[in-house]
Design a protein around this motif. Structure first.
Motif, PDB file in Angstrom:
ATOM      1  N   VAL A  90       4.413  -5.173  -7.311  1.00 53.87           N
ATOM      2  CA  VAL A  90       3.250  -5.780  -6.677  1.00 53.87           C
ATOM      3  C   VAL A  90       2.305  -4.652  -6.293  1.00 53.87           C
ATOM      4  N   LEU A  91       1.037  -4.798  -6.668  1.00 56.18           N
ATOM      5  CA  LEU A  91       0.018  -3.794  -6.364  1.00 56.18           C
ATOM      6  C   LEU A  91      -1.133  -4.447  -5.613  1.00 56.18           C
ATOM      7  N   LEU A  92      -1.808  -3.656  -4.810  1.00 56.17           N
ATOM      8  CA  LEU A  92      -3.005  -4.149  -4.131  1.00 56.17           C
ATOM      9  C   LEU A  92      -4.145  -4.255  -5.125  1.00 56.17           C
ATOM     10  N   SER A  93      -4.913  -5.302  -5.007  1.00 56.62           N
ATOM     11  CA  SER A  93      -6.152  -5.403  -5.773  1.00 56.62           C
ATOM     12  C   SER A  93      -7.216  -4.566  -5.050  1.00 56.62           C
ATOM     13  N   LYS A  94      -8.371  -4.402  -5.668  1.00 57.61           N
ATOM     14  CA  LYS A  94      -9.469  -3.692  -4.988  1.00 57.61           C
ATOM     15  C   LYS A  94      -9.807  -4.386  -3.677  1.00 57.61           C
ATOM     16  N   ARG A  95      -9.816  -5.710  -3.714  1.00 59.86           N
ATOM     17  CA  ARG A  95     -10.108  -6.494  -2.510  1.00 59.86           C
ATOM     18  C   ARG A  95      -9.056  -6.247  -1.424  1.00 59.86           C
ATOM     19  N   GLY A  96      -7.785  -6.183  -1.819  1.00 63.60           N
ATOM     20  CA  GLY A  96      -6.709  -5.923  -0.878  1.00 63.60           C
ATOM     21  C   GLY A  96      -6.813  -4.537  -0.260  1.00 63.60           C
ATOM     22  N   LYS A  97      -7.153  -3.538  -1.095  1.00 62.52           N
ATOM     23  CA  LYS A  97      -7.317  -2.166  -0.585  1.00 62.52           C
ATOM     24  C   LYS A  97      -8.452  -2.094   0.423  1.00 62.52           C
ATOM     25  N   LYS A  98      -9.554  -2.764   0.121  1.00 62.72           N
ATOM     26  CA  LYS A  98     -10.707  -2.734   1.027  1.00 62.72           C
ATOM     27  C   LYS A  98     -10.381  -3.438   2.342  1.00 62.72           C
ATOM     28  N   THR A 104       8.289  -3.356  -5.166  1.00 64.30           N
ATOM     29  CA  THR A 104       9.028  -4.540  -5.614  1.00 64.30           C
ATOM     30  C   THR A 104       9.092  -5.547  -4.465  1.00 64.30           C
ATOM     31  N   PRO A 105       9.262  -6.814  -4.783  1.00 68.22           N
ATOM     32  CA  PRO A 105       9.408  -7.800  -3.711  1.00 68.22           C
ATOM     33  C   PRO A 105      10.553  -7.464  -2.747  1.00 68.22           C
ATOM     34  N   SER A 106      11.675  -6.984  -3.255  1.00 68.47           N
ATOM     35  CA  SER A 106      12.779  -6.637  -2.350  1.00 68.47           C
ATOM     36  C   SER A 106      12.423  -5.428  -1.490  1.00 68.47           C
ATOM     37  N   GLY A 107      11.659  -4.490  -2.049  1.00 68.81           N
ATOM     38  CA  GLY A 107      11.192  -3.348  -1.267  1.00 68.81           C
ATOM     39  C   GLY A 107      10.244  -3.781  -0.164  1.00 68.81           C
ATOM     40  N   ARG A 109       0.839  -1.209   0.000  1.00 71.02           N
ATOM     41  CA  ARG A 109       0.000   0.000   0.000  1.00 71.02           C
ATOM     42  C   ARG A 109       0.871   1.256   0.000  1.00 71.02           C
ATOM     43  N   ARG A 110       1.949   1.239   0.763  1.00 64.62           N
ATOM     44  CA  ARG A 110       2.845   2.397   0.798  1.00 64.62           C
ATOM     45  C   ARG A 110       3.479   2.666  -0.561  1.00 64.62           C
ATOM     46  N   GLY A 111       3.547   1.654  -1.420  1.00 66.95           N
ATOM     47  CA  GLY A 111       4.101   1.832  -2.763  1.00 66.95           C
ATOM     48  C   GLY A 111       3.195   2.635  -3.673  1.00 66.95           C
ATOM     49  N   GLY A 112       1.949   2.830  -3.260  1.00 65.42           N
ATOM     50  CA  GLY A 112       1.016   3.645  -4.033  1.00 65.42           C
ATOM     51  C   GLY A 112       0.677   3.051  -5.384  1.00 65.42           C
TER      52      GLY A 112
END
Length: 159
Positions: free
Chosen positions: A110-118, A68-71, A60-63
């Motif tokens: 890697v990004l959050l899906s809508k489900r992950g954000k909720k 990245t996985p290493s991040g 989430r902090r990645g916006g």
């Protein structure tokens, strides 16, 4: 949680002699474990482990760019977390998506899906309330001092 006095520091002192550094270590571990139990229960109610939650927060902090996985690994509370396995599970549960970076196809984001954000949004309030309740018996200046001391304890150079 436990109303009984934590006896291990006194028992260890009788066994090997009192060493205040050892007493601090034992009390720190006990405190962390007791506080973690409440967090584990909260996150389990949302179907997550602590590591999964930490990974989701890092993502989430990645916006909008994602992370990245290493991040993600660099932001994990547990330094030896298996990020790849965590991401595989989060992806299977449709909480994250992996994409190749548009500028460098070798880089995975890697990004959050809508489900992950909720899911994270649903956890935010209860988590803040949990932390407030865990420390409500302490004064603000004591909390700030404790935080500074814990950082100092982790870093012999004082950073």
């Amino acid at each position: 949680l436990s109303m009984k006095k934590f006896q291990t520091p006194d028992l260890v002192a009788k066994e090997t002699g009192k060493l205040v550094e050892q007493e601090v270590y034992l009390n720190l571990m006990r405190t962390a474990e007791e506080m973690k139990l409440h967090l584990v229960d909260l996150l389990a109610g949302f179907g997550l482990s602590g590591k999964q939650y930490n990974a989701l927060r890092a993502i989430r902090r990645g916006g909008a760019e994602g992370e990245t996985p290493s991040g993600i690994g660099a932001q994990m509370a547990e330094p030896r977390a298996d990020v790849t396995r965590l991401l595989d599970r989060l992806e299977r549960e449709a909480l994250v998506e992996r994409r190749h970076d548009e500028r460098d196809r070798r880089v995975v984001r890697v990004l959050l899906s809508k489900r992950g954000k909720k899911l994270l949004a649903d956890i935010d309030g209860p988590l803040l309330e949990l932390h407030r309740s865990q420390f409500m018996h302490m004064r603000q200046e004591d909390l700030e001092a404790l935080s500074r001391l814990l950082i100092l304890a982790r870093s012999p150079t004082g950073l």
